[in-house]
Design a protein around this motif. Sequence first.
Motif, PDB file in Angstrom:
ATOM      1  N   LEU A   1       0.838  -1.197   0.000  1.00 42.22           N
ATOM      2  CA  LEU A   1       0.000   0.000   0.000  1.00 42.22           C
ATOM      3  C   LEU A   1       0.877   1.254   0.000  1.00 42.22           C
ATOM      4  O   LEU A   1       0.547   2.251  -0.639  1.00 42.22           O
ATOM      5  CB  LEU A   1      -0.925  -0.011   1.215  1.00 42.22           C
ATOM      6  N   ARG A   2       2.012   1.177   0.683  1.00 45.89           N
ATOM      7  CA  ARG A   2       2.914   2.327   0.729  1.00 45.89           C
ATOM      8  C   ARG A   2       3.453   2.648  -0.672  1.00 45.89           C
ATOM      9  O   ARG A   2       3.546   3.814  -1.045  1.00 45.89           O
ATOM     10  CB  ARG A   2       4.060   2.032   1.695  1.00 45.89           C
ATOM     11  N   TRP A   3       3.788   1.606  -1.458  1.00 43.70           N
ATOM     12  CA  TRP A   3       4.269   1.830  -2.825  1.00 43.70           C
ATOM     13  C   TRP A   3       3.186   2.451  -3.689  1.00 43.70           C
ATOM     14  O   TRP A   3       3.461   3.300  -4.534  1.00 43.70           O
ATOM     15  CB  TRP A   3       4.746   0.521  -3.442  1.00 43.70           C
ATOM     16  N   THR A   4       1.942   2.025  -3.490  1.00 45.50           N
ATOM     17  CA  THR A   4       0.830   2.604  -4.248  1.00 45.50           C
ATOM     18  C   THR A   4       0.712   4.090  -3.962  1.00 45.50           C
ATOM     19  O   THR A   4       0.554   4.901  -4.878  1.00 45.50           O
ATOM     20  CB  THR A   4      -0.484   1.889  -3.885  1.00 45.50           C
ATOM     21  N   ILE A   5       0.809   4.458  -2.700  1.00 51.85           N
ATOM     22  CA  ILE A   5       0.695   5.868  -2.314  1.00 51.85           C
ATOM     23  C   ILE A   5       1.878   6.670  -2.861  1.00 51.85           C
ATOM     24  O   ILE A   5       1.703   7.794  -3.332  1.00 51.85           O
ATOM     25  CB  ILE A   5       0.584   5.986  -0.786  1.00 51.85           C
ATOM     26  N   ILE A   6       3.080   6.079  -2.821  1.00 51.92           N
ATOM     27  CA  ILE A   6       4.256   6.770  -3.351  1.00 51.92           C
ATOM     28  C   ILE A   6       4.097   7.047  -4.839  1.00 51.92           C
ATOM     29  O   ILE A   6       4.333   8.170  -5.307  1.00 51.92           O
ATOM     30  CB  ILE A   6       5.533   5.950  -3.076  1.00 51.92           C
TER      31      ILE A   6
ATOM     32  N   ILE B 107       5.844  10.722 -17.629  1.00 52.99           N
ATOM     33  CA  ILE B 107       6.180  10.248 -16.285  1.00 52.99           C
ATOM     34  C   ILE B 107       4.913  10.090 -15.444  1.00 52.99           C
ATOM     35  O   ILE B 107       4.752   9.109 -14.720  1.00 52.99           O
ATOM     36  CB  ILE B 107       7.169  11.224 -15.605  1.00 52.99           C
ATOM     37  N   ALA B 108       4.008  11.050 -15.573  1.00 49.04           N
ATOM     38  CA  ALA B 108       2.766  10.990 -14.802  1.00 49.04           C
ATOM     39  C   ALA B 108       1.927   9.789 -15.220  1.00 49.04           C
ATOM     40  O   ALA B 108       1.361   9.094 -14.368  1.00 49.04           O
ATOM     41  CB  ALA B 108       1.965  12.277 -14.981  1.00 49.04           C
ATOM     42  N   ALA B 109       1.859   9.527 -16.505  1.00 52.28           N
ATOM     43  CA  ALA B 109       1.072   8.394 -16.984  1.00 52.28           C
ATOM     44  C   ALA B 109       1.682   7.078 -16.524  1.00 52.28           C
ATOM     45  O   ALA B 109       0.964   6.157 -16.123  1.00 52.28           O
ATOM     46  CB  ALA B 109       0.970   8.430 -18.503  1.00 52.28           C
ATOM     47  N   GLY B 110       2.995   6.982 -16.560  1.00 54.93           N
ATOM     48  CA  GLY B 110       3.662   5.764 -16.107  1.00 54.93           C
ATOM     49  C   GLY B 110       3.467   5.522 -14.625  1.00 54.93           C
ATOM     50  O   GLY B 110       3.150   4.411 -14.195  1.00 54.93           O
ATOM     51  N   ALA B 111       3.638   6.559 -13.826  1.00 51.49           N
ATOM     52  CA  ALA B 111       3.468   6.423 -12.380  1.00 51.49           C
ATOM     53  C   ALA B 111       2.012   6.121 -12.030  1.00 51.49           C
ATOM     54  O   ALA B 111       1.735   5.323 -11.132  1.00 51.49           O
ATOM     55  CB  ALA B 111       3.932   7.688 -11.666  1.00 51.49           C
ATOM     56  N   ALA B 112       1.086   6.743 -12.736  1.00 55.44           N
ATOM     57  CA  ALA B 112      -0.329   6.475 -12.477  1.00 55.44           C
ATOM     58  C   ALA B 112      -0.682   5.038 -12.852  1.00 55.44           C
ATOM     59  O   ALA B 112      -1.466   4.386 -12.150  1.00 55.44           O
ATOM     60  CB  ALA B 112      -1.199   7.454 -13.253  1.00 55.44           C
ATOM     61  N   GLY B 113      -0.113   4.542 -13.927  1.00 58.84           N
ATOM     62  CA  GLY B 113      -0.357   3.153 -14.325  1.00 58.84           C
ATOM     63  C   GLY B 113       0.162   2.171 -13.287  1.00 58.84           C
ATOM     64  O   GLY B 113      -0.513   1.204 -12.933  1.00 58.84           O
ATOM     65  N   ILE B 114       1.373   2.420 -12.784  1.00 58.70           N
ATOM     66  CA  ILE B 114       1.945   1.546 -11.755  1.00 58.70           C
ATOM     67  C   ILE B 114       1.113   1.622 -10.484  1.00 58.70           C
ATOM     68  O   ILE B 114       0.841   0.596  -9.843  1.00 58.70           O
ATOM     69  CB  ILE B 114       3.413   1.931 -11.492  1.00 58.70           C
ATOM     70  N   ALA B 115       0.693   2.815 -10.103  1.00 60.70           N
ATOM     71  CA  ALA B 115      -0.120   2.978  -8.896  1.00 60.70           C
ATOM     72  C   ALA B 115      -1.450   2.234  -9.030  1.00 60.70           C
ATOM     73  O   ALA B 115      -1.920   1.610  -8.080  1.00 60.70           O
ATOM     74  CB  ALA B 115      -0.371   4.457  -8.625  1.00 60.70           C
TER      75      ALA B 115
ATOM     76  N   ILE C 100      -2.067  -0.448 -10.935  1.00 59.77           N
ATOM     77  CA  ILE C 100      -1.811  -1.890 -10.873  1.00 59.77           C
ATOM     78  C   ILE C 100      -1.576  -2.327  -9.433  1.00 59.77           C
ATOM     79  O   ILE C 100      -2.156  -3.319  -8.959  1.00 59.77           O
ATOM     80  CB  ILE C 100      -0.608  -2.256 -11.761  1.00 59.77           C
ATOM     81  N   LEU C 101      -0.746  -1.581  -8.697  1.00 58.30           N
ATOM     82  CA  LEU C 101      -0.468  -1.931  -7.310  1.00 58.30           C
ATOM     83  C   LEU C 101      -1.730  -1.849  -6.449  1.00 58.30           C
ATOM     84  O   LEU C 101      -1.925  -2.653  -5.540  1.00 58.30           O
ATOM     85  CB  LEU C 101       0.622  -1.020  -6.739  1.00 58.30           C
ATOM     86  N   PHE C 102      -2.601  -0.874  -6.736  1.00 61.21           N
ATOM     87  CA  PHE C 102      -3.843  -0.751  -5.983  1.00 61.21           C
ATOM     88  C   PHE C 102      -4.715  -1.982  -6.175  1.00 61.21           C
ATOM     89  O   PHE C 102      -5.247  -2.533  -5.204  1.00 61.21           O
ATOM     90  CB  PHE C 102      -4.611   0.501  -6.417  1.00 61.21           C
TER      91      PHE C 102
ATOM     92  N   LEU D 228      -5.823  -4.726  -3.449  1.00 56.31           N
ATOM     93  CA  LEU D 228      -7.244  -4.980  -3.207  1.00 56.31           C
ATOM     94  C   LEU D 228      -7.563  -6.471  -3.287  1.00 56.31           C
ATOM     95  O   LEU D 228      -8.281  -7.004  -2.428  1.00 56.31           O
ATOM     96  CB  LEU D 228      -8.081  -4.193  -4.216  1.00 56.31           C
ATOM     97  N   VAL D 229      -7.027  -7.161  -4.282  1.00 57.81           N
ATOM     98  CA  VAL D 229      -7.253  -8.604  -4.422  1.00 57.81           C
ATOM     99  C   VAL D 229      -6.668  -9.362  -3.230  1.00 57.81           C
ATOM    100  O   VAL D 229      -7.315 -10.246  -2.660  1.00 57.81           O
ATOM    101  CB  VAL D 229      -6.659  -9.120  -5.753  1.00 57.81           C
ATOM    102  N   LEU D 230      -5.444  -9.003  -2.820  1.00 59.33           N
ATOM    103  CA  LEU D 230      -4.833  -9.671  -1.675  1.00 59.33           C
ATOM    104  C   LEU D 230      -5.622  -9.417  -0.395  1.00 59.33           C
ATOM    105  O   LEU D 230      -5.759 -10.309   0.454  1.00 59.33           O
ATOM    106  CB  LEU D 230      -3.387  -9.204  -1.506  1.00 59.33           C
TER     107      LEU D 230
END
Length: 54
Positions: A2-7, A23-31, A33-35, A39-41
């Motif tokens: 969750l911390r990585w998602t927030i970062i 950069i914004a699109a890449g970071a938003a995409g990673i965030a 996916i991590l979210f 959520l599934v876990l």
Amino acid sequence: MLRWTIIFLVVAIIAGILGFGGIAAGAAGIAKILFFVFLVLFVLSLISKGFGRS
């Protein structure tokens, strides 16, 4: 995780404000996916905990 998602969310917001579109699109995409992974876990842990009590 969750911390990585927030970062990555904060990085995407800052990059979006400063105008770095790629950069914004890449970071938003990673965030995003991590979210969904988080959520599934979380749901799986709730389900497994529920079956453990029976």
